[in-house]
Design an enzyme around this catalytic site. Structure first.
Site, PDB file in Angstrom:
ATOM      1  N   SER A 189       0.845  -1.188   0.000  1.00  0.00           N
ATOM      2  CA  SER A 189       0.000   0.000   0.000  1.00  0.00           C
ATOM      3  C   SER A 189       0.878   1.234   0.000  1.00  0.00           C
ATOM      4  O   SER A 189       2.041   1.194   0.432  1.00  0.00           O
ATOM      5  CB  SER A 189      -0.896   0.012   1.250  1.00  0.00           C
ATOM      6  OG  SER A 189      -1.536   1.265   1.428  1.00  0.00           O
TER       7      SER A 189
ATOM      8  N   TYR B  55      -3.058  -0.944  10.242  1.00  0.00           N
ATOM      9  CA  TYR B  55      -3.021  -1.342   8.835  1.00  0.00           C
ATOM     10  C   TYR B  55      -1.730  -0.879   8.170  1.00  0.00           C
ATOM     11  O   TYR B  55      -1.053  -1.651   7.483  1.00  0.00           O
ATOM     12  CB  TYR B  55      -4.244  -0.756   8.129  1.00  0.00           C
ATOM     13  CG  TYR B  55      -4.279  -0.939   6.641  1.00  0.00           C
ATOM     14  CD1 TYR B  55      -4.764  -2.110   6.073  1.00  0.00           C
ATOM     15  CD2 TYR B  55      -3.860   0.079   5.782  1.00  0.00           C
ATOM     16  CE1 TYR B  55      -4.819  -2.277   4.700  1.00  0.00           C
ATOM     17  CE2 TYR B  55      -3.906  -0.076   4.403  1.00  0.00           C
ATOM     18  CZ  TYR B  55      -4.391  -1.246   3.868  1.00  0.00           C
ATOM     19  OH  TYR B  55      -4.439  -1.408   2.496  1.00  0.00           O
TER      20      TYR B  55
END
Length: 218
Positions: free
Chosen positions: A111, A124
Site C-alpha cells: 500500500s 493497517y
C-alpha cells in the site's frame, strides 16, 4: 486456471466465478479464514490437487479499520490486523513455495501506507510496511530457486472497505489528495499484477509497483 480463497463473501465469489468462466478459464473457490495456519495449508493443498501445482501466488487478503487515537485500538484489533495482513501471507507463502518451480511468482499487496502511513490507519499501515519489507527479503531468499517475489502498492482505491471503515466525511474526500484528484477503480490495478506475473518480467524481483494516482512512493 486459478483457486480463489475468500472468507465468507459467497455472492462476490460466485460473481467472480461467472466472470472467470465467461473468459473461458477454470476457477475453484474455497471459503474459510486465512487467519488460521491450518486453513492456509489446506488452501495450498487444494490448489495443488485441483490445478496440478502453483505458478503464481497472490497474497491480497487484508483487514483495515480507522482509529483517531492509539488508545482506541484494542489489543484484539491490533492482533487481528496482523493475523490477516501478515500471518496469512507468511502461512500461504511458506506452504506454496515447495510446490513452485523456477519461473514461479509471488505477488503481495502492499500500500502507499507502507511509504506514507496514514495516522488513522496505524495498525493497517504498520502491516503494509511489513509486507514491503517481507517482499524485499523474500525475493533475495528465493532468487536461487528461480522464484520471483514482488509487491503492488495501491494508493486510494474505491473498494467496499472504504465506506465500511472510514467516517462519512473521509469517504466524501477519498482520493482527492492525489495529483489525479480521485481514487482508483479496482480494475486500474490489474495491469500491475499482470506485468509482475508475466514471464517476460523475469528480471523483476524485490520490486514494488506503485499505483497511486501520482503520489510518490519512495
Amino acid at each position: 486456471d486459478m483457486l480463489v480463497a475468500y472468507l465468507d463473501e459467497d455472492d462476490d465469489a460466485q460473481e467472480t466465478r461467472r466472470l472467470v468462466e465467461e473468459a473461458g478459464r477454470r476457477i475453484e473457490l474455497m471459503a474459510g479464514d486465512l487467519q488460521d495456519a491450518a486453513h492456509c495449508r489446506k488452501v495450498v493443498d487444494a490448489a495443488v490437487a485441483a490445478l496440478g501445482g502453483i505458478d503464481i501466488l497472490v497474497n491480497n487478503a487484508a483487514h483495515q479499520a480507522s482509529f483517531k487515537e492509539i488508545t482506541d485500538i484494542s489489543d484484539a484489533e491490533w492482533e487481528l490486523t496482523f493475523r490477516v495482513n501478515i500471518h496469512a501471507m507468511f502461512y500461504l507463502t511458506k506452504a506454496a513455495v515447495p510446490h513452485m518451480k523456477p519461473g514461479g511468482v509471488i505477488i503481495n499487496t502492499a500500500s502507499i501506507n507502507a511509504d506514507d502511513p496514514s495516522p488513522n490507519l496505524l495498525a493497517y499501515a504498520t502491516t503494509k510496511g511489513a509486507i514491503h519489507n517481507f517482499t524485499a527479503g523474500l525475493a533475495q531468499m528465493l532468487a536461487e530457486k528461480g522464484i520471483r517475489a514482488n509487491a503492488v502498492a495501491p494508493g486510494p482505491v474505491w473498494t467496499p472497505l472504504i465506506p465500511s471503515t472510514f467516517p462519512e466525511d473521509a469517504v466524501a474526500e477519498f482520493g482527492r489528495n492525489t495529483p489525479m484528484k480521485r481514487p482508483a477503480q479496482p480494475a486500474e490495478l490489474a495491469t500491475a499484477f499482470v506485468m509482475l506475473a508475466d514471464p517476460r518480467s523475469s528480471y523483476v524481483s524485490g520490486a514494488t509497483i506503485a499505483v497511486t494516482g501520482g503520489r510518490p512512493f519512495l
